[in-house]
Design a protein around this motif. Structure first.
Motif, mmCIF file in Angstrom:
data_model
loop_
_atom_site.group_PDB
_atom_site.id
_atom_site.type_symbol
_atom_site.label_atom_id
_atom_site.label_comp_id
_atom_site.label_asym_id
_atom_site.label_seq_id
_atom_site.Cartn_x
_atom_site.Cartn_y
_atom_site.Cartn_z
ATOM 1 N N GLY A 268 0.814 -1.208 0.000
ATOM 2 C CA GLY A 268 0.000 0.000 0.000
ATOM 3 C C GLY A 268 0.848 1.257 0.000
ATOM 4 N N GLN A 272 0.638 4.291 -2.725
ATOM 5 C CA GLN A 272 0.415 5.685 -2.348
ATOM 6 C C GLN A 272 1.484 6.597 -2.941
ATOM 7 O OE1 GLN A 272 -0.097 4.698 1.974
ATOM 8 N NE2 GLN A 272 -1.766 6.157 1.836
ATOM 9 N N GLN A 294 -8.464 4.121 0.547
ATOM 10 C CA GLN A 294 -8.130 2.715 0.749
ATOM 11 C C GLN A 294 -9.287 1.833 0.295
ATOM 12 O OE1 GLN A 294 -6.942 1.673 4.760
ATOM 13 N NE2 GLN A 294 -6.362 -0.409 4.198
ATOM 14 N N ASP A 300 -4.839 -3.839 1.795
ATOM 15 C CA ASP A 300 -3.763 -2.853 1.694
ATOM 16 C C ASP A 300 -3.625 -2.399 0.241
ATOM 17 O OD1 ASP A 300 -1.676 -1.243 2.636
ATOM 18 O OD2 ASP A 300 -0.159 -2.786 2.285
ATOM 19 N N ILE A 301 -4.714 -1.838 -0.271
ATOM 20 C CA ILE A 301 -4.791 -1.358 -1.655
ATOM 21 C C ILE A 301 -5.285 0.082 -1.611
ATOM 22 C CG2 ILE A 301 -5.942 -1.638 -3.892
ATOM 23 C CD1 ILE A 301 -6.262 -4.634 -3.169
ATOM 24 N N TYR A 302 -4.602 0.957 -2.328
ATOM 25 C CA TYR A 302 -4.975 2.374 -2.375
ATOM 26 C C TYR A 302 -5.265 2.775 -3.813
ATOM 27 C CZ TYR A 302 -3.631 2.660 2.474
ATOM 28 O OH TYR A 302 -3.567 2.463 3.829
#
Length: 364
Positions: A268, A272, A294, A300-302
């Motif tokens: 992540g 970012q 998010q 844990d992906i943005y």
């Protein structure tokens, strides 16, 4: 003529929607392509290939056994059929026989979603009968418990951003209920990134998509209890015959899992960092307000999220982004609220610049 977009009159695509089946899901590495090539150029005893790649993957993942299937959807259908048939060859040959009545599959109501096809369609293909537990906005362990009868074959839990996230029981809670009633728990974790979490949480079978987080070829993976996996293999004599997977993809996928366990996926934090200049560029466009968000399911992906204002609606902008080549695909789940999201996991810097340029033209 060599393979090209032009040969088949296809548009180039920038995939900013994520690991989506409608776009071919993900790109594969040179390592995976090499494994597929080896598979394509050689012959194997297919039953042995299935058993031994399964054993290899099981050792990598610390589970009793594993089976490579053609897709996560096939994993649902074959898992349901396996748990209903319990190793019966008669059942494999007659999957919808009236002689087998124990077919109820308990599913939280908020998990009975359409992810490209309804979950209940895959359950029915496996010969199961969906029994919904709880309500659209809530499912507790008690809601699951009260729906269990002597005709219940399994509990099914869908871990996905498509499902209702609010007031839903956890996998651990579902496992506790399953164990209390000596029932198997299937977890469909198709797009999830953690290949260890759900078995540790108490699931008996866990299903993953081969081409999503793992970035393999078109495939699926079922891991879990050895007896259940053997029952799934038996489905090759039944409904699994229509879902068989080729030797090239079995080997390519096995390599993809090995690489994924070793290297993981993009963090992540990295997403970012890559998003920052993209969002800055988006915020220079008239009637667009951009920010980083998010993943709604807590992964844990943005992503870049834009709020569209002015004379054009978000739906109109989405249509115009897709209209030309390259066709730019986005996440449109919140389009009714004027919001469009861009998933950059499969998007490079050059493609992000193309998105900014196209949006600038659209929003003039």
């Amino acid at each position: 003529m060599a393979i090209s977009y032009e040969k088949f009159h296809l548009k180039e695509v920038i995939n900013a929607s994520g690991r989506m089946t409608i776009l071919g899901v993900s790109k594969v590495s040179e390592n995976v392509l090499a494994a597929q090539k080896f598979g394509g150029e050689h012959f194997f005893e297919m039953s042995e290939l299935s058993i031994h790649t399964g054993a290899y993957l099981a050792k990598l993942l610390g589970v009793e056994d594993a089976q490579v299937v053609s897709s996560a959807s096939a994993g649902i259908a074959q898992s349901v059929a396996a748990l209903i048939g319990e190793g019966s060859v008669y059942h494999a040959y007659h999957p919808y026989t009236d002689k087998v009545t124990k077919r109820e599959i308990i599913l939280p109501k908020g998990h009975n979603v359409d992810y490209g096809t309804p979950v209940e369609v895959m359950v029915a293909q496996g010969g199961g009968q969906v029994v919904e537990a709880g309500y659209a906005n809530m499912c507790t362990p008690e809601h699951i418990d009260m729906m269990i009868t002597d005709q219940t074959a399994a509990i099914l839990y869908i871990k996905s951003h498509h499902t209702v996230q609010k007031s839903m029981l956890s996998v651990e809670e579902a496992a506790t209920i399953a164990q209390k009633h000596k029932l198997p728990l299937i977890v469909d974790a198709a797009a999830e990134e953690d290949l260890f979490k759900y078995i540790k949480a108490g699931a008996d079978l866990v299903i993953y998509s081969g081409a999503k987080a793992i970035e393999g070829p078109s495939a699926g993976l079922v891991i879990g209890k050895k007896d259940y996996i053997e029952w799934i293999r038996l489905q090759g004599k039944g409904i699994g015959r229509a879902m068989k997977i080729g030797k090239d993809n079995i080997l390519g996928f096995t390599q993809a899992v090995e690489d994924y366990v070793k290297n993981g996926s993009e963090s992540g934090e990295s997403m970012q960092a890559r998003l920052a200049p993209f969002i800055e560029g988006l915020n220079q466009i008239t009637n667009i307000e951009a920010k980083s968000v998010q993943d709604g399911a807590g992964r844990d992906i943005y992503r870049a999220s834009i709020k569209v204002s002015g004379t054009k609606s978000a739906k109109e902008v989405i249509q115009e982004l897709r209209a030309e080549s390259p066709a730019i695909y986005t996440r449109e789940y919140q389009a009714n609220n004027g919001i469009i999201e861009f998933d950059i996991r499969s998007v490079n810097e050059e493609e992000m610049n193309k998105i900014v340029t196209r949006l600038t033209e659209i929003m003039k």
